[in-house]
Scaffold this active site. Structure first.
Site: not given
Length: 287
Positions: A264-265
């Site tokens: 996600h990051f």
């Protein structure tokens, strides 16, 4: 190139932001996601500052910006976008590109609809604008919460504010966890533990229901205005899946789509790769 740490006052609210690069260079407005802040761009800004003018604000309720109580401030995505719109006015930005991730996407696309002649490029890093990007298993409890906010539906959603879930957001899908600095995780969790932060984030979780109905308008903007689109997506994301990246090509056929081996990051482990892709992409669309 030095990074300057500044503040602007918008409707009495102190908005913290990072700024670097020559203002005469093409401008990128960097919009962070949940639960982080402009600190997520700490590695990207130095990598781009020689070629771009970079502005990275903390949204209200996040990072170093003010966090008024839920009684004092309407924590909705419409309102966050209104604050950033006024912030853009204060800084006197002309044409610019936006980098959007997670919450930055609904803020950025609202801004693009208000400023279609100014937003010339969109860099989306797990910043969703399509139903296909919503991973069903993750979003199921949120959809129940949207339909009826009560103690039963709130409980699994509020659990997302636990420190271990922040760790999961950063580490899940990252093939080499040793590339993920623990500093941002610790900062995010410390800020989530502030008095009043739980109430702020629950309001935003609930208001997220307003975003999917706007997807058709955002997609129409892409088709009609044809900004440059660069999708640099952590393909292992279990919140916004890779189909959300691929979908951009439906409305912008020449969109550049890169599915990175990350979560996600993605920026925490892929900043050099993403910076190189931006340097190749952005000059085609930004003066």
């Amino acid at each position: 190139m030095a990074i300057r740490y500044r503040r602007a006052t918008v409707d009495g609210l102190s908005v913290f932001y990072r700024e670097a690069g020559d203002p005469d260079r093409p401008t990128l407005l960097l919009l962070h996601g949940f639960p982080t802040s402009s600190v997520m761009f700490r590695d990207l800004i130095p990598a781009l500052a020689d070629e771009f003018h970079l502005i990275a604000p903390d949204l209200p309720g996040f990072g170093q910006s003010d966090m008024p109580t839920v009684e004092e401030f309407d924590y909705s995505f419409d309102h966050l976008a209104e604050v950033i719109d006024k912030f853009v006015d204060q800084l006197g930005l002309g044409t610019f590109g936006i980098y959007v991730q997670d919450y930055g996407s609904p803020v950025g696309f609202r801004l693009a609809l208000k400023r279609p002649d100014q937003v010339r490029a969109i860099i989306t890093q797990n910043g969703n604008a399509y139903d296909e990007g919503l991973v069903p298993e993750f979003w199921a409890p949120l959809r129940e919460f949207w339909a009826d906010w009560n103690p039963t539906t709130e409980a699994p959603v509020a659990a997302a504010l636990a420190p271990e879930v922040t760790v999961w957001q950063y580490l899940h899908g990252e093939p080499d966890p040793e590339l993920v600095s623990p500093d941002a995780i610790a900062l995010d969790n410390a800020l989530l533990a502030r008095p009043g932060a739980r109430e702020v984030q629950l309001r935003l979780f609930h208001d997220y229901r307003t975003n999917p109905p706007l997807y058709p308008a955002w997609q129409a903007f892409l088709r009609e205005r044809h900004p440059g689109v660069l999708a640099v997506w952590g393909r292992n994301d279990q919140i916004f899946g890779p189909d959300g990246a691929r979908a951009f090509a439906r409305d912008v056929p020449d969109a550049q789509i890169h599915l990175l081996d990350a979560g996600h990051f993605a920026l925490v482990s892929q900043a050099p790769v993403i910076a190189a892709l931006i340097k190749d992409f952005a000059p085609k669309y930004l003066p």
